[in-house]
Design a protein around this motif. Structure first.
Motif, PDB file in Angstrom:
ATOM      1  N   THR A 195       0.834  -1.196   0.000  1.00 63.17           N
ATOM      2  CA  THR A 195       0.000   0.000   0.000  1.00 63.17           C
ATOM      3  C   THR A 195       0.871   1.249   0.000  1.00 63.17           C
ATOM      4  O   THR A 195       0.361   2.358   0.025  1.00 63.17           O
ATOM      5  CB  THR A 195      -0.911   0.039   1.247  1.00 63.17           C
ATOM      6  N   GLY A 196       2.192   1.049   0.014  1.00 62.43           N
ATOM      7  CA  GLY A 196       3.105   2.178   0.073  1.00 62.43           C
ATOM      8  C   GLY A 196       3.704   2.389   1.443  1.00 62.43           C
ATOM      9  O   GLY A 196       4.183   3.478   1.756  1.00 62.43           O
ATOM     10  N   LYS A 197       3.702   1.337   2.284  1.00 63.61           N
ATOM     11  CA  LYS A 197       4.208   1.488   3.650  1.00 63.61           C
ATOM     12  C   LYS A 197       5.677   1.913   3.672  1.00 63.61           C
ATOM     13  O   LYS A 197       6.043   2.838   4.389  1.00 63.61           O
ATOM     14  CB  LYS A 197       4.053   0.180   4.436  1.00 63.61           C
ATOM     15  N   THR A 198       6.515   1.216   2.922  1.00 61.59           N
ATOM     16  CA  THR A 198       7.948   1.514   2.969  1.00 61.59           C
ATOM     17  C   THR A 198       8.255   2.939   2.521  1.00 61.59           C
ATOM     18  O   THR A 198       8.985   3.659   3.222  1.00 61.59           O
ATOM     19  CB  THR A 198       8.745   0.484   2.146  1.00 61.59           C
ATOM     20  N   PRO A 199       7.733   3.414   1.381  1.00 60.05           N
ATOM     21  CA  PRO A 199       7.996   4.816   1.030  1.00 60.05           C
ATOM     22  C   PRO A 199       7.381   5.813   2.006  1.00 60.05           C
ATOM     23  O   PRO A 199       7.930   6.893   2.208  1.00 60.05           O
ATOM     24  CB  PRO A 199       7.409   4.964  -0.378  1.00 60.05           C
ATOM     25  N   TRP A 254       9.373   8.629   4.016  1.00 61.02           N
ATOM     26  CA  TRP A 254       8.998  10.048   4.032  1.00 61.02           C
ATOM     27  C   TRP A 254       8.920  10.574   5.462  1.00 61.02           C
ATOM     28  O   TRP A 254       9.433  11.651   5.770  1.00 61.02           O
ATOM     29  CB  TRP A 254       7.655  10.257   3.329  1.00 61.02           C
ATOM     30  N   LEU A 255       8.276   9.824   6.343  1.00 56.01           N
ATOM     31  CA  LEU A 255       8.142  10.243   7.737  1.00 56.01           C
ATOM     32  C   LEU A 255       9.509  10.399   8.408  1.00 56.01           C
ATOM     33  O   LEU A 255       9.754  11.375   9.121  1.00 56.01           O
ATOM     34  CB  LEU A 255       7.306   9.234   8.516  1.00 56.01           C
ATOM     35  N   ALA A 256      10.386   9.430   8.176  1.00 54.63           N
ATOM     36  CA  ALA A 256      11.717   9.498   8.779  1.00 54.63           C
ATOM     37  C   ALA A 256      12.480  10.711   8.265  1.00 54.63           C
ATOM     38  O   ALA A 256      13.119  11.431   9.039  1.00 54.63           O
ATOM     39  CB  ALA A 256      12.487   8.212   8.489  1.00 54.63           C
ATOM     40  N   GLY A 257      12.398  10.935   6.958  1.00 57.34           N
ATOM     41  CA  GLY A 257      13.078  12.086   6.378  1.00 57.34           C
ATOM     42  C   GLY A 257      12.537  13.400   6.920  1.00 57.34           C
ATOM     43  O   GLY A 257      13.292  14.338   7.190  1.00 57.34           O
ATOM     44  N   ARG A 258      11.209  13.458   7.087  1.00 58.89           N
ATOM     45  CA  ARG A 258      10.593  14.691   7.610  1.00 58.89           C
ATOM     46  C   ARG A 258      10.977  14.907   9.068  1.00 58.89           C
ATOM     47  O   ARG A 258      11.180  16.056   9.504  1.00 58.89           O
ATOM     48  CB  ARG A 258       9.067  14.597   7.464  1.00 58.89           C
ATOM     49  N   ALA A 259      11.082  13.823   9.833  1.00 56.50           N
ATOM     50  CA  ALA A 259      11.501  13.938  11.229  1.00 56.50           C
ATOM     51  C   ALA A 259      12.945  14.426  11.326  1.00 56.50           C
ATOM     52  O   ALA A 259      13.285  15.216  12.216  1.00 56.50           O
ATOM     53  CB  ALA A 259      11.342  12.598  11.939  1.00 56.50           C
ATOM     54  N   VAL A 260      13.798  13.979  10.420  1.00 60.19           N
ATOM     55  CA  VAL A 260      15.191  14.425  10.401  1.00 60.19           C
ATOM     56  C   VAL A 260      15.257  15.931  10.132  1.00 60.19           C
ATOM     57  O   VAL A 260      16.044  16.651  10.754  1.00 60.19           O
ATOM     58  CB  VAL A 260      16.000  13.641   9.340  1.00 60.19           C
ATOM     59  N   VAL A 261      14.417  16.410   9.219  1.00 60.76           N
ATOM     60  CA  VAL A 261      14.365  17.847   8.930  1.00 60.76           C
ATOM     61  C   VAL A 261      14.031  18.638  10.188  1.00 60.76           C
ATOM     62  O   VAL A 261      14.568  19.732  10.416  1.00 60.76           O
ATOM     63  CB  VAL A 261      13.331  18.142   7.822  1.00 60.76           C
ATOM     64  N   ASP A 262      13.166  18.073  11.029  1.00 55.16           N
ATOM     65  CA  ASP A 262      12.786  18.719  12.288  1.00 55.16           C
ATOM     66  C   ASP A 262      13.773  18.446  13.419  1.00 55.16           C
ATOM     67  O   ASP A 262      13.490  18.732  14.578  1.00 55.16           O
ATOM     68  CB  ASP A 262      11.393  18.243  12.717  1.00 55.16           C
ATOM     69  N   LYS A 263      14.937  17.863  13.057  1.00 55.38           N
ATOM     70  CA  LYS A 263      16.001  17.594  14.032  1.00 55.38           C
ATOM     71  C   LYS A 263      15.577  16.618  15.116  1.00 55.38           C
ATOM     72  O   LYS A 263      16.051  16.663  16.259  1.00 55.38           O
ATOM     73  CB  LYS A 263      16.484  18.891  14.692  1.00 55.38           C
TER      74      LYS A 263
END
Length: 336
Positions: free
Chosen positions: A51-55, A59-68
């Motif tokens: 269903t797109g779980k891995t991407p 995305w969530l991990a990358g966005r969390a990294v942006v928020d430090k």
């Protein structure tokens, strides 16, 4: 329902009863959840397959990294193996050293290991049915191409749980669509959770043997438009991948699907090349996940390319604010 499904229907009834009892036991506290010292966000679904779980996890991990945020990923791996899997390898390739990944069936223990390394936000991959680990947020993905697996529970269908399990969802994301009112109406029978949409995007097509050779996927790029691809894949929802390729305008001469996580043998590759020759193709095409399972096979006649695909919420900032809002509310509830 097909004849084969009707034969499996009694087994589906037993499976459904077991799923309901298990969920009820955790809800009532008869079975205890373990809790990590941090924020746990589960990304899961109701059906077997993609269903797109891995991407979405990516995305969530990358966005969390942006928020430090100090973020890590907890994933079961294929069949609970503590070693890497194709999906874990894909996450590691995309995220690099910025996001540590704990791989294994006991995600609580893996979470403690990541916690010792400073991780404070945990993204639980494929976690909707993993009741053993407490979470602050449940994100449930529904694929618009085949939203509820025909409506039948395993093994007759593809549902892991009854659709009523959506009542546990905090956020529902409909993938591979921008507007699906019929799916929304069915979701609303069971859940008042906010509904978002996420769309897959083909970033580029890359050659396996020569990663430096990449086709930019746009209307002005004749390199990939002129090719006739024979598609092969070993993923959970191959029809969704084919639907995506059609939407992107990829010229598919033919295709063959294998079981999810399939490890390709030389015999498999010989059969793929034979089918590609018969279809008049000039290039083989697979998913990026498949490339991690190609070590046992080599194509002789055809070059192999793979799709680099991303998935992101259509209203990404509002979605991320919703995630944080729910997490903050759960923290406040726990502190009372």
């Amino acid at each position: 329902m097909t004849f084969a499904q009707s034969l499996l229907w009694p087994a589906s009834l037993l499976y459904g009863a077991g799923a309901r009892v298990r969920a009820w036991s955790y809800e009532r506290g008869l079975l205890k959840q373990k809790r990590l010292s941090g924020t746990v966000i589960s990304v899961g679904n109701l059906t077997v397959g993609g269903t797109g779980k891995t991407p979405m996890v990516c995305w969530l991990a990358g966005r969390a990294v942006v928020d430090k945020k100090r973020v890590g990923i907890l994933t079961r791996g294929y069949r609970g193996s503590a070693g890497s899997s194709d999906e874990a390898a894909l996450l590691q390739k995309r995220l690099g050293d910025a996001v540590p990944i704990g791989i294994g069936a006991n995600r609580f223990n893996k979470g403690k290991e990541l916690s010792a390394r400073g991780v404070e936000w945990f993204i639980l991959d494929d976690g909707f049915q993993h009741f053993q680990l407490a979470r602050n947020l449940d994100i449930v993905l529904i694929d618009a191409v085949n939203p509820f697996g025909g409506g039948h529970l395993l093994p007759a269908g593809r549902l892991r749980e009854p659709i009523s399990a959506l009542s546990r969802a905090d956020i529902v994301v409909i993938t591979r669509s921008e507007h699906a009112p019929a799916i929304e109406a069915l979701i609303r029978r069971y859940s008042a959770a906010p509904i978002y949409y996420a769309q897959t995007k083909l970033e580029r097509i890359t050659m396996v043997a020569d990663p430096g050779t990449q086709f930019t996927v746009d209307a002005n790029s004749v390199d990939w438009l002129a090719r006739k691809f024979f598609v092969f894949c070993g993923i959970g929802n191959p029809k969704a991948f084919l639907s995506d390729l059609e939407r992107w305008g990829v010229n598919v001469a033919g295709w063959i699907a294998f079981r999810d996580h399939h490890f390709y043998s030389q015999s498999d590759m010989n059969a793929i090349e034979r089918r590609a020759r018969e279809a008049g193709a000039d290039t083989l095409l697979c998913t990026e996940k498949d490339t991690f399972n190609l070590k046992g096979a080599r194509a002789i006649e055809f070059p192999i390319a793979y799709c680099v695909i991303s998935l992101a919420p259509i209203d990404a900032e509002r979605f991320w604010l919703e995630v944080n809002s729910i997490v903050d509310a759960r923290r406040q509830e726990a502190a009372r």
